[in-house]
Design a protein around this motif. Structure first.
Motif, PDB file in Angstrom:
ATOM      1  N   GLU A 342      13.052 -35.557 -77.786  1.00  0.00           N
ATOM      2  CA  GLU A 342      14.347 -36.223 -77.966  1.00  0.00           C
ATOM      3  C   GLU A 342      14.197 -37.718 -78.207  1.00  0.00           C
ATOM      4  OE1 GLU A 342      17.516 -33.543 -75.362  1.00  0.00           O
ATOM      5  OE2 GLU A 342      16.520 -35.276 -74.436  1.00  0.00           O
ATOM      6  N   ARG A 343      13.308 -38.351 -77.438  1.00  0.00           N
ATOM      7  CA  ARG A 343      13.150 -39.801 -77.563  1.00  0.00           C
ATOM      8  C   ARG A 343      12.710 -40.191 -78.973  1.00  0.00           C
ATOM      9  NH1 ARG A 343       9.531 -40.244 -74.242  1.00  0.00           N
ATOM     10  NH2 ARG A 343       7.729 -40.590 -75.597  1.00  0.00           N
ATOM     11  N   LYS A 346      15.530 -39.704 -81.564  1.00  0.00           N
ATOM     12  CA  LYS A 346      16.536 -40.780 -81.484  1.00  0.00           C
ATOM     13  C   LYS A 346      15.972 -42.081 -82.036  1.00  0.00           C
ATOM     14  CE  LYS A 346      18.968 -38.752 -77.540  1.00  0.00           C
ATOM     15  NZ  LYS A 346      19.241 -38.854 -76.077  1.00  0.00           N
ATOM     16  N   GLU A 349      16.126 -42.072 -85.588  1.00  0.00           N
ATOM     17  CA  GLU A 349      17.511 -41.874 -86.058  1.00  0.00           C
ATOM     18  C   GLU A 349      17.628 -40.647 -86.958  1.00  0.00           C
ATOM     19  OE1 GLU A 349      18.566 -45.616 -87.827  1.00  0.00           O
ATOM     20  OE2 GLU A 349      18.965 -46.540 -85.880  1.00  0.00           O
TER      21      GLU A 349
END
Length: 444
Positions: A342-343, A346, A349
């Motif tokens: 997830e990191r 994100k 983007e």
């Protein structure tokens, strides 16, 4: 007759030597390594320390004598490569026992120097006993220390693979463990919700966690953390990361990438076409993003060894990107992952969605079943799978292995529901957790 010289006799180095011999019976192959033990299973070292593996020599896959006798490969241990003379195609070697230096000519040079455990500058560190675990000799030193000094407690700095495996094995020996990790949660490559289950398992097995902090000062048995907290431990183990051994390559002017690894092309060649780099010190590409990535794991090193052997012997095969697929055992729990977390999604983007399935490893009515969580990230537009994580007490690795295969095959998240996977009550359910992820992702 080709003259091939290899730097490094563990993992990638030993494997590429054997692979080249398989495809070329005539090549002259010489291997140099600065350590005293070759071709050992480094991943098994925590379990030797914890007495799970009783015979430490079972980790050694081959000896220099066996390589010479069975494969006609010459291996020199305790010999360090100190300079590459690229224009002359010669390697300067130093015998670490005698100090003598000599030159070794090559047609092709393969660098598999591995990495070195990072040891942070820590005030007062010399006042206590401390270790890193990177090679066979490190394992022996730790085991000998535990046997002779009989410590009651240990503080581990770093909550990655080695830190978690050592925490389990030291607890297996009855040693109290304080686990200090700089990031807010353990096993930072995982998503926070998956890592939280690992933290619960550690706490249930009486491992004391100190996340969001690091060891800043040592005074014999007393440790001071960055948050001001003080702990006590008989000895320290640092497992905060690995620095690739690229010094030899840097001095030779080979290109070093943004990840700190030696830049390689699709055939594992460096910026010098007669020099290859594999394993922990090489830079590769991420399978999902295509960006530079360094993955210091055994499976990629063995794959890279195969690619180099094929290329040198005239059977070129291009490398694919790396997913960083990994698995770790934490007491009775298993966690596995592949691709992006997830990191990273994100930070880059990327447009993604996530499917989470919580269910059983196999039929719930069968006595031997366990709960698991399977989490899959996928691209909103292409529906391609970007990464996955799974955690539980049974059947974890096989679910991630299926996802890996799907990713390499170009399947979408929707395709997972159609996979015809093995089913019998002891092993799965009619709709496997992998299928369930696919069903949940299907849109109206």
């Amino acid at each position: 007759m080709k003259k091939i010289v290899i730097v490094g006799a563990v993992g990638g180095g030993a494997t590429v030597a054997g692979q080249i011999r398989f495809y070329d019976k005539e090549a002259r192959i010489t291997v140099f390594d600065r350590d005293s033990t070759m071709s050992y299973a480094a991943c098994g070292t925590p379990y030797v320390i914890g007495d799970v593996i009783e015979d430490e020599t079972s980790l050694i896959m081959a000896s220099p004598e066996q390589f010479k006798e069975k494969r006609n490969i010459t291996v020199h241990m305790k010999h360090e490569a100190i300079e590459i003379k690229r224009n002359e195609k010669k390697l300067v070697i130093q015998n670490l026992e005698t100090g003598q230096q000599f030159e070794e000519a090559y047609d092709f040079l393969i660098l598999s120097p591995g990495g070195t455990a990072v040891l942070p500058e820590t005030e007062g560190l010399s006042t206590t006993d401390y270790f890193t675990l990177r090679n066979y000799e490190d394992m022996q030193r730790i085991k000998d220390y535990i046997t002779s000094s009989k410590p009651a407690s240990c503080a581990i700095s770093g909550g990655g693979f080695i830190g978690l495996e050592m925490a389990e094995n030291l607890r297996h020996l009855g040693i109290e463990v304080q686990l200090v990790h700089k990031s807010p949660y353990i096993m930072s490559i995982l998503d926070p919700d998956i890592a939280e289950e690992i933290e619960d398992e550690l706490k249930a097995n009486k491992v004391h966690l100190h996340t969001g902090s690091s060891i800043t000062k040592v005074d014999h048995r007393r440790l001071t953390l960055s948050n001001g907290q003080e702990l006590e431990a008989d000895f320290l183990l640092f497992s905060i990361g690995i620095k690739p051994n690229t010094e030899l390559a840097e001095r030779a002017g080979l290109s070093i990438g943004d990840t700190g690894g030696i830049v390689t092309n699709e055939f594992m060649q460096t910026s010098d076409s007669s020099i290859y780099a594999i394993g922990d010190a090489s830079e590769n590409l991420d399978f999902v993003t295509g960006e530079p990535r360094k993955v210091p794991l055994a499976s990629p090193a063995h794959r890279q060894a195969f690619l180099v052997a094929r290329h040198i012997t005239g059977h070129a095969e291009k490398k694919t990107g790396l997913l960083g697929t990994s698995v770790v055992k934490i007491f009775s729990l298993t966690a596995a992952m592949t691709g992006l977390n997830e990191r990273t999604l994100k930070d880059k983007e990327m447009d993604y969605e996530t499917v989470v399935h919580r269910g059983n490893s196999n039929a719930g009515y069968y006595p031997d079943h366990a709960e698991l969580t399977l989490k899959v990230h996928y691209d909103i537009h292409s529906r391609k799978i970007l990464g996955a994580q799974c955690i539980g007490r049974k059947g974890i690795d096989k679910r991630i292995d299926v996802i890996v295969t799907a990713m390499y095959g170009g399947l979408t998240i929707d395709d997972l529901q159609a996979l015809e996977l093995c089913y019998a009550p002891p092993y799965s359910s009619p709709k496997d957790p992998v299928n369930m992820v696919g069903y949940k992702a299907v849109k109206n």
